[in-house]
Design an enzyme around this catalytic site. Structure first.
Site, mmCIF file in Angstrom:
data_model
loop_
_atom_site.group_PDB
_atom_site.id
_atom_site.type_symbol
_atom_site.label_atom_id
_atom_site.label_comp_id
_atom_site.label_asym_id
_atom_site.label_seq_id
_atom_site.Cartn_x
_atom_site.Cartn_y
_atom_site.Cartn_z
ATOM 1 N N ALA A 66 0.862 -1.176 0.000
ATOM 2 C CA ALA A 66 0.000 0.000 0.000
ATOM 3 C C ALA A 66 0.901 1.229 0.000
ATOM 4 O O ALA A 66 2.049 1.159 0.441
ATOM 5 C CB ALA A 66 -0.858 -0.005 1.252
ATOM 6 N N GLU A 114 -0.123 -9.644 -1.332
ATOM 7 C CA GLU A 114 -1.557 -9.984 -1.231
ATOM 8 C C GLU A 114 -2.201 -9.997 -2.620
ATOM 9 O O GLU A 114 -3.037 -10.855 -2.921
ATOM 10 C CB GLU A 114 -2.250 -8.983 -0.295
ATOM 11 C CG GLU A 114 -1.789 -9.192 1.149
ATOM 12 C CD GLU A 114 -2.220 -8.075 2.091
ATOM 13 O OE1 GLU A 114 -1.931 -6.902 1.789
ATOM 14 O OE2 GLU A 114 -2.849 -8.375 3.117
ATOM 15 N N GLU A 134 4.251 -5.438 7.102
ATOM 16 C CA GLU A 134 3.361 -4.517 7.812
ATOM 17 C C GLU A 134 3.692 -4.368 9.292
ATOM 18 O O GLU A 134 3.530 -3.299 9.877
ATOM 19 C CB GLU A 134 1.892 -4.975 7.672
ATOM 20 C CG GLU A 134 1.297 -4.780 6.287
ATOM 21 C CD GLU A 134 1.500 -5.976 5.357
ATOM 22 O OE1 GLU A 134 2.383 -6.817 5.623
ATOM 23 O OE2 GLU A 134 0.760 -6.061 4.349
HETATM 24 N N1 CO8 Z 1 4.571 3.366 -0.170
HETATM 25 C C1 CO8 Z 1 4.994 4.593 -0.566
HETATM 26 N N2 CO8 Z 1 6.193 4.810 -1.114
HETATM 27 C C2 CO8 Z 1 7.003 3.751 -1.276
HETATM 28 C C3 CO8 Z 1 6.629 2.455 -0.893
HETATM 29 C C4 CO8 Z 1 5.329 2.274 -0.327
HETATM 30 N N3 CO8 Z 1 4.877 1.071 0.040
HETATM 31 N N4 CO8 Z 1 7.642 1.613 -1.163
HETATM 32 C C5 CO8 Z 1 8.616 2.363 -1.708
HETATM 33 N N5 CO8 Z 1 8.239 3.653 -1.788
HETATM 34 C C6 CO8 Z 1 9.002 4.779 -2.321
HETATM 35 C C7 CO8 Z 1 10.134 5.178 -1.410
HETATM 36 O O1 CO8 Z 1 9.680 6.028 -0.370
HETATM 37 C C8 CO8 Z 1 11.073 5.885 -2.375
HETATM 38 O O2 CO8 Z 1 10.585 7.170 -2.616
HETATM 39 P P1 CO8 Z 1 11.624 8.430 -2.708
HETATM 40 O O3 CO8 Z 1 12.438 8.111 -3.940
HETATM 41 O O4 CO8 Z 1 10.747 9.609 -2.854
HETATM 42 O O5 CO8 Z 1 12.435 8.395 -1.463
HETATM 43 C C9 CO8 Z 1 10.899 5.087 -3.667
HETATM 44 O O6 CO8 Z 1 9.646 4.375 -3.523
HETATM 45 C C10 CO8 Z 1 11.992 4.066 -3.892
HETATM 46 O O7 CO8 Z 1 12.068 3.233 -2.751
HETATM 47 P P2 CO8 Z 1 13.388 3.060 -1.852
HETATM 48 O O8 CO8 Z 1 14.326 4.228 -2.051
HETATM 49 O O9 CO8 Z 1 12.981 2.772 -0.468
HETATM 50 O O10 CO8 Z 1 14.021 1.775 -2.543
HETATM 51 P P3 CO8 Z 1 15.008 0.717 -1.856
HETATM 52 O O11 CO8 Z 1 15.535 -0.107 -2.964
HETATM 53 O O12 CO8 Z 1 15.988 1.386 -0.968
HETATM 54 O O13 CO8 Z 1 14.061 -0.183 -0.932
HETATM 55 C C11 CO8 Z 1 12.079 -1.436 -0.401
HETATM 56 C C12 CO8 Z 1 13.046 -0.976 -1.495
HETATM 57 C C13 CO8 Z 1 12.787 -2.400 0.544
HETATM 58 C C14 CO8 Z 1 10.932 -2.153 -1.094
HETATM 59 C C15 CO8 Z 1 11.562 -0.215 0.395
HETATM 60 O O14 CO8 Z 1 11.108 0.768 -0.523
HETATM 61 C C16 CO8 Z 1 10.443 -0.511 1.347
HETATM 62 O O15 CO8 Z 1 10.662 -1.076 2.411
HETATM 63 N N6 CO8 Z 1 9.190 -0.140 0.978
HETATM 64 C C17 CO8 Z 1 8.031 -0.314 1.823
HETATM 65 C C18 CO8 Z 1 7.559 -1.754 1.783
HETATM 66 C C19 CO8 Z 1 6.403 -1.958 2.746
HETATM 67 O O16 CO8 Z 1 6.512 -1.771 3.950
HETATM 68 N N7 CO8 Z 1 5.239 -2.383 2.211
HETATM 69 C C20 CO8 Z 1 4.070 -2.642 2.973
HETATM 70 C C21 CO8 Z 1 3.185 -1.455 3.017
HETATM 71 S S1 CO8 Z 1 1.815 -1.663 4.094
HETATM 72 C C22 CO8 Z 1 0.727 -2.589 3.218
HETATM 73 O O17 CO8 Z 1 0.963 -2.986 2.111
HETATM 74 C C23 CO8 Z 1 -0.560 -2.885 3.920
HETATM 75 C C24 CO8 Z 1 -1.519 -3.609 3.027
HETATM 76 C C25 CO8 Z 1 -2.903 -3.661 3.611
HETATM 77 C C26 CO8 Z 1 -3.911 -2.761 3.048
HETATM 78 C C27 CO8 Z 1 -4.103 -2.535 1.640
HETATM 79 C C28 CO8 Z 1 -3.133 -2.929 0.601
HETATM 80 C C29 CO8 Z 1 -3.050 -2.285 -0.718
#
Ligand code: CO8
Length: 260
Positions: A66, A114, A134
């Site tokens: 998300a 998911e 999460e």
């Molecule tokens: N949401 C918003 N922005 C994101 C997300 C995300 N989930 N993932 C990555 N981004 C953004 C980063 O903030 C970054 O933006 P910016 O360039 O402006 O700083 C850009 O994408 C590139 O990402 P990274 O620089 O972080 O890239 P890395 O290679 O360093 O890391 C990762 C990759 C490990 C994937 C890292 O981006 C990360 O940990 N992302 C978050 C993953 C996460 O926690 N996902 C779960 C989210 S919660 C969820 O899905 C709940 C679901 C239940 C409800 C409904 C579902 C749709």
């Protein structure tokens, strides 16, 4: 079918939906979830679509979950509204009468995993990573993850992934039964398309019945599920495709199914 965050490409019975927000690793914001729901609904009725492929734009991510920026300021009421919306779109994929294949080209995290699990079949690039991170945000999976993950890989593995939030690589995802096949990144779309072509040459009504018998029967007791299967099996004898399939076998030729 034009969307802001979703690219739709219809070609020879196979439609590819690409989640297109590579700047945020294809994170699902509300707007994208709405668009995905609308596209799935429209493609269900689209005569030119027999099989759907879902993938992510860019080389890094399928869907990184998300859109976390939308969680800031979310209240229990808006969170409930969001989770219900995402759940309903993923259930829509599961209940769609057409096969849906996930082409996991990179990170499939949180809502991304998911989404992958809601698809009928998943092929993965060797570079993909999977997880339910999460817990690190102080929340839990909310788009069916606590349910589909345990059904796919067993309760203990689901708990380990969900409690730790750690990610696993594609080989481990294959080993525990999260994906059907792992291929080199550059071959992913070709492999998925070849699978989609194979499936799209089959009879559409038989595919629909097979999908619904598996989906609807899965949570029933074995006796009721057998009854459901028997009715679906019998119903297919009303189709032209059934007659064509049997005739083609007896005449030693390839069947030409028309979805009738
Ligand atoms: N949401 C918003 N922005 C994101 C997300 C995300 N989930 N993932 C990555 N981004 C953004 C980063 O903030 C970054 O933006 P910016 O360039 O402006 O700083 C850009 O994408 C590139 O990402 P990274 O620089 O972080 O890239 P890395 O290679 O360093 O890391 C990762 C990759 C490990 C994937 C890292 O981006 C990360 O940990 N992302 C978050 C993953 C996460 O926690 N996902 C779960 C989210 S919660 C969820 O899905 C709940 C679901 C239940 C409800 C409904 C579902 C749709």
């Amino acid at each position: 079918m034009a969307f802001k965050n979703l690219e739709v490409k219809i070609e020879e019975g196979i439609t590819t939906l690409t989640i297109n927000r590579p700047q945020v690793l294809n994170a699902l914001n509300r707007e994208t979830v709405e668009e995905l729901g609308k596209a799935i609904q429209d493609l269900g009725d689209d005569e030119n679509t027999r099989v759907i492929i879902i993938t992510g734009a860019g080389e890094k991510a399928f869907v990184a979950g998300a859109d976390i920026t939308e969680f800031k300021g979310m209240t229990p009421v808006t969170a409930l509204e969001f989770t219900r919306k995402v759940q309903s779109v993923f259930l829509q994929i599961e209940r769609l009468k057409k096969p849906v294949i996930a082409a996991v080209n990179g990170y499939a995290l949180g809502g991304g995993l998911e989404l992958c699990m809601a698809c009928d079949i998943a092929y993965s690039s060797e570079k993909a990573r999977f997880g339910q991170p999460e817990i690190g945000l102080g929340i839990i999976p909310g788009a069916g993850g606590t349910q589909r993950l345990s059904r796919l890989v067993g309760k203990q593995r689901a708990k380990e992934l969900t409690f730790t939030g750690e990610t696993i690589d594609a080989a481990e995802a294959y080993r525990i039964g999260l994906v059907n096949k792992v291929v080199p990144a550059e071959k992913l779309m070709a492999e998925v398309k070849s699978l989609a072509e194979k499936i799209s040459s089959k009879g559409a009504i038989a595919l629909e019945m097979a999908k619904s018998a598996i989906e609807e029967g899965y949570d029933l007791d074995l006796y009721s599920a057998h009854a459901l299967e028997a009715k679906a099996f019998a119903l297919l004898f009303a189709t032209e495709d059934q007659k064509e399939g049997v005739s083609a076998f007896l005449e030693k030729r390839k069947p030409l199914f028309k979805g009738r």
